[in-house]
Design a protein around this motif. Structure first.
Motif, PDB file in Angstrom:
ATOM      1  N   GLU A 130       1.046  -0.972   0.186  1.00 53.51           N
ATOM      2  CA  GLU A 130      -0.229  -0.737  -0.003  1.00 53.51           C
ATOM      3  C   GLU A 130       0.817   1.183   0.039  1.00 53.51           C
ATOM      4  O   GLU A 130       0.492   2.629  -0.199  1.00 53.51           O
ATOM      5  N   TRP A 131       1.804   1.168  -0.033  1.00 50.15           N
ATOM      6  CA  TRP A 131       3.197   2.128   0.041  1.00 50.15           C
ATOM      7  C   TRP A 131       4.331   2.257  -0.767  1.00 50.15           C
ATOM      8  O   TRP A 131       4.503   0.814  -1.097  1.00 50.15           O
ATOM      9  N   VAL A 132       4.773   3.092  -1.264  1.00 52.64           N
ATOM     10  CA  VAL A 132       6.262   3.212  -1.979  1.00 52.64           C
ATOM     11  C   VAL A 132       6.784   3.755  -1.516  1.00 52.64           C
ATOM     12  O   VAL A 132       6.399   5.652  -1.818  1.00 52.64           O
ATOM     13  N   LEU A 133       7.841   3.798  -0.623  1.00 49.59           N
ATOM     14  CA  LEU A 133       9.032   4.522   0.449  1.00 49.59           C
ATOM     15  C   LEU A 133      10.524   4.614  -0.750  1.00 49.59           C
ATOM     16  O   LEU A 133      11.231   3.648  -0.674  1.00 49.59           O
ATOM     17  N   PRO A 134      10.523   5.069  -1.547  1.00 46.57           N
ATOM     18  CA  PRO A 134      11.491   5.352  -1.975  1.00 46.57           C
ATOM     19  C   PRO A 134      13.355   5.994  -1.503  1.00 46.57           C
ATOM     20  O   PRO A 134      12.443   6.962  -0.307  1.00 46.57           O
ATOM     21  N   GLY A 135      14.103   5.582  -2.294  1.00 40.60           N
ATOM     22  CA  GLY A 135      14.846   6.315  -1.669  1.00 40.60           C
ATOM     23  C   GLY A 135      15.095   8.102  -2.165  1.00 40.60           C
ATOM     24  O   GLY A 135      15.505   8.939  -2.102  1.00 40.60           O
ATOM     25  N   HIS A 136      14.998   8.013  -3.710  1.00 41.78           N
ATOM     26  CA  HIS A 136      14.639   9.311  -4.651  1.00 41.78           C
ATOM     27  C   HIS A 136      13.792   9.506  -4.942  1.00 41.78           C
ATOM     28  O   HIS A 136      12.945   8.079  -5.729  1.00 41.78           O
ATOM     29  N   GLY A 137      12.711  10.427  -5.474  1.00 42.09           N
ATOM     30  CA  GLY A 137      11.528  10.154  -5.931  1.00 42.09           C
ATOM     31  C   GLY A 137      10.777  11.007  -4.888  1.00 42.09           C
ATOM     32  O   GLY A 137      11.111  10.485  -3.885  1.00 42.09           O
ATOM     33  N   ARG A 138       8.859  10.621  -5.226  1.00 41.02           N
ATOM     34  CA  ARG A 138       8.255  10.781  -4.052  1.00 41.02           C
ATOM     35  C   ARG A 138       7.190   9.775  -3.592  1.00 41.02           C
ATOM     36  O   ARG A 138       7.655   8.888  -3.795  1.00 41.02           O
ATOM     37  N   MET A 139       7.175   9.684  -2.088  1.00 44.73           N
ATOM     38  CA  MET A 139       6.101   8.810  -1.780  1.00 44.73           C
ATOM     39  C   MET A 139       5.165   8.413  -2.163  1.00 44.73           C
ATOM     40  O   MET A 139       4.827   9.366  -2.674  1.00 44.73           O
ATOM     41  N   HIS A 140       4.443   7.610  -2.542  1.00 44.19           N
ATOM     42  CA  HIS A 140       2.856   6.628  -2.824  1.00 44.19           C
ATOM     43  C   HIS A 140       2.205   6.085  -1.757  1.00 44.19           C
ATOM     44  O   HIS A 140       2.835   5.327  -0.812  1.00 44.19           O
ATOM     45  N   HIS A 141       0.729   6.331  -1.252  1.00 41.72           N
ATOM     46  CA  HIS A 141       0.156   5.329  -0.693  1.00 41.72           C
ATOM     47  C   HIS A 141      -1.006   5.218  -1.402  1.00 41.72           C
ATOM     48  O   HIS A 141      -1.965   6.218  -1.746  1.00 41.72           O
ATOM     49  N   ALA A 142      -1.847   4.431  -1.178  1.00 44.55           N
ATOM     50  CA  ALA A 142      -2.636   4.079  -1.530  1.00 44.55           C
ATOM     51  C   ALA A 142      -3.377   2.887  -1.464  1.00 44.55           C
ATOM     52  O   ALA A 142      -2.362   2.084  -0.977  1.00 44.55           O
TER      53      ALA A 142
END
Ligand code: SF4
Length: 293
Positions: free
Chosen positions: A265-277
């Motif tokens: 449900e979460w993408v938590l990256p080093g670079h770029g933006r996180m995303h939650h859905a």
């Protein structure tokens, strides 16, 4: 907890900043951290960040101060003494909760080009994902939260001060063997098959950005992606970084397809933006990324 605020060189203040106490100077390396930590105040102008709206109100000012503390190159300044005095509160706010027991470490490191790092508190062993600066205020806070048992390194670009963290907390470092050469990693991961660390932690090798890039899936909910996968606000979908693909774009596409087998449900990256859905929406977002690739 001791923290001394030093005003960056005002002579380097970028002319693109709007008038007011907060500013970005010419040493900015365009890592993007301030722009996602305090998006109401910072934006990119001509390849570096600038303050486009001075923060008004406590919450916006605190976000700008957190960006100041997180900035890997100390490129953000604030001239108002009252705001300078609040930097200690911004320092103490890290690691700050993102969701549940998952935290953003702040204190981004210049030698990982300002990549974000993350911290999970768990009864069965805390986890740090990628390395922030080894800054003593952060070290002390993490001691209070129970220390680090596992330091997961997504890939070789974002290891920063990993040796200092490992030495201080006597934690095991986990990293794919293809990126771990010469690093004395305690727990190297081999091959392309997912590798379970415990009931909650699954290492998913995702070669592409680098040969040894890997994601960490926590609790079937949080996917820590390093520089493999991130949200792009400009494109409005999940992306990979073609201009920063150091190993193989074809391998990266294979790795991306394999991620579709997992729920998160979460993408938590080093670079770029996180995303939650919600998981179903995230799966659709990943499919849009695959279509785009
Ligand atoms: S955090 Fe610092 S280095 Fe990164 S974009 Fe902002 S001002 Fe520039």
């Amino acid at each position: 907890m001791c923290y001394t605020y030093t005003v960056p060189d005002l002579n380097k203040r970028r002319p693109e900043n709007t008038q007011g106490p907060f500013y970005v100077d010419a040493t900015c390396i365009d890592c993007d951290a301030c722009r996602w930590i305090a998006p109401a105040s910072f934006r990119e102008v001509d390849g570096q960040s600038a303050v486009y709206a001075q923060p008004a109100g406590d919450a916006a000012q605190m976000a700008a101060l957190q960006a100041l503390v997180a900035c890997p190159t100390a490129s953000i300044g604030v001239t108002d003494p009252a705001l300078q005095a609040r930097t200690k509160d911004a320092v103490a706010s890290f690691p700050r909760v993102i969701a549940g027991n998952v935290h953003h470490c702040g204190f981004h490191a210049e030698n990982s080009f300002g990549a974000a790092s993350w911290f999970i508190t768990r009864p069965n062993g805390n986890v740090m994902v990628d390395s922030p600066r080894f800054a003593m205020p952060l070290v002390r806070r993490i001691e209070q939260l129970g220390g680090i048992q596992t330091l997961f390194l997504t890939h070789v670009d974002d290891i920063a001060d990993h040796e200092k963290w490992a030495r201080h907390f006597h934690c095991r470092r986990v990293m794919h063997a293809d990126d771990a050469r010469g690093l004395n990693i305690e727990h190297p991961v081999h091959g392309r098959a997912p590798h379970r660390l415990d009931d909650e932690l699954l290492v998913i090798p995702t070669p592409g950005h680098t040969r040894g890039s890997a994601c960490l899936l926590y609790a079937d909910k949080y996917l820590f992606t390093g520089d493999h996968l991130a949200w792009s606000p400009r494109r409005g979908h999940l992306v990979a970084f073609r201009d920063a693909c150091w190993y193989s774009w074809d391998e990266l596409k294979v790795s991306m397809r394999a991620l579709a087998d997992f729920r998160f449900e979460w993408v938590l990256p080093g670079h770029g933006r996180m995303h939650h859905a919600p998981a179903a929406e995230m799966a659709a977002a990943l499919q849009r990324c695959l279509d785009w690739l």
